[in-house]
Design an enzyme around this catalytic site. Sequence first.
Site: not given
Length: 379
Positions: A138-139
């Site tokens: 997700c980063a």
Amino acid sequence: MATLCRPAVSVPEHVITMEQTLELARSVHKDHPQLQLALRLIRNTGVQKRHILQPIEETLRHPGLDARNATYEAAAKERVPAVIREALASAELGPEDIDVIIYVSCTGFMMPSLTAWLINTMGFRTDARQVPIAQLGCAAGGAAINRAHDFCTAYPGSNALIVACEFCSLCYQPTDLSVGNLLSNGLFGDGVAAAVVRGEGGTGVQLERNGSYLVPNTEDWIAYDVRSTGFHFKLDKRVPGTMEPLAPALKELAGQHGWSADALDFYIIHAGGPRILDDLSKYLGVPPEAFRFSRATLTEYGNIASAVVLDALRRMFDEGGTAPAARGLMAGFGPGITAEMVLGRWTTSHSPGSPAASAAPVTAGGVGATRPAFVSRRK
């Protein structure tokens, strides 16, 4: 200065609601000893609906890793070009104007990357750089923005294309009965997004400073357990509390830039879950309404991994943007535990030589020193 223009976002046509998710969990895992805990955690996500690539009957099947990966590749090739064309149009550029393509995804695997296929089929130049990022989860949405910022700072006048392609439903594991995996079944959705970072001109967020931070000794808190059946999502129960150590990193980055993290005009944050946003509101000292764009993405699409940040930003654009020179913070959170952070100001379209375009040089990477100018290879 590089400007992040309006993102384009697309979600698949199949929809599963919160109530459908809960009913499926009750029927498929009716004998699970921790079913009530899983149901409570799913309810607490705040996700009202998610969009998935295939009908739910197909999603619940597991035809094998090879078949799922073939579905990923076919769907990416079918759905990514449309969002790229929309993003390019919003930035008033064509494929030939792009100098680097940054492709992020953690839900399927291709080699060569989809970037090679895009260059061969969409008219991008053959000397465009390719930067596929596959393991930041997700980063990666925040990382893609930061790598685009770095590139446009190093090569003034260059343009970067960001593409995020996430089909989380292809990672569903019907035999994995861990509570973390059951929670992920009710949290993650599918989505594709693209955005252009213009080296000059453009309307959007003018990128000024970026940084990264890794919370020590947390690399096993969010992870994939890779098995013959594919990616098994591992989620430690301590993950929702990670904003306490990450908020100081956001404050420090803002402080290095002479800003206060609690006094900005907009916040575009990866919404991994509602507690992430609630805690960040608490530890940064900003009202919950500051994260309304991120919360809307979570409510309507679920956690669409690396595409969350781009969708939240798209929602701000669709609301009409914000005031000229408004200051803001964007951040993506993911495995590591890693934060990718960027500061910027809202700017409207301008041409080189205008006051906005001729502002003082910015520092990049959060190190407090202006990077040297490199000669761009762009023709």
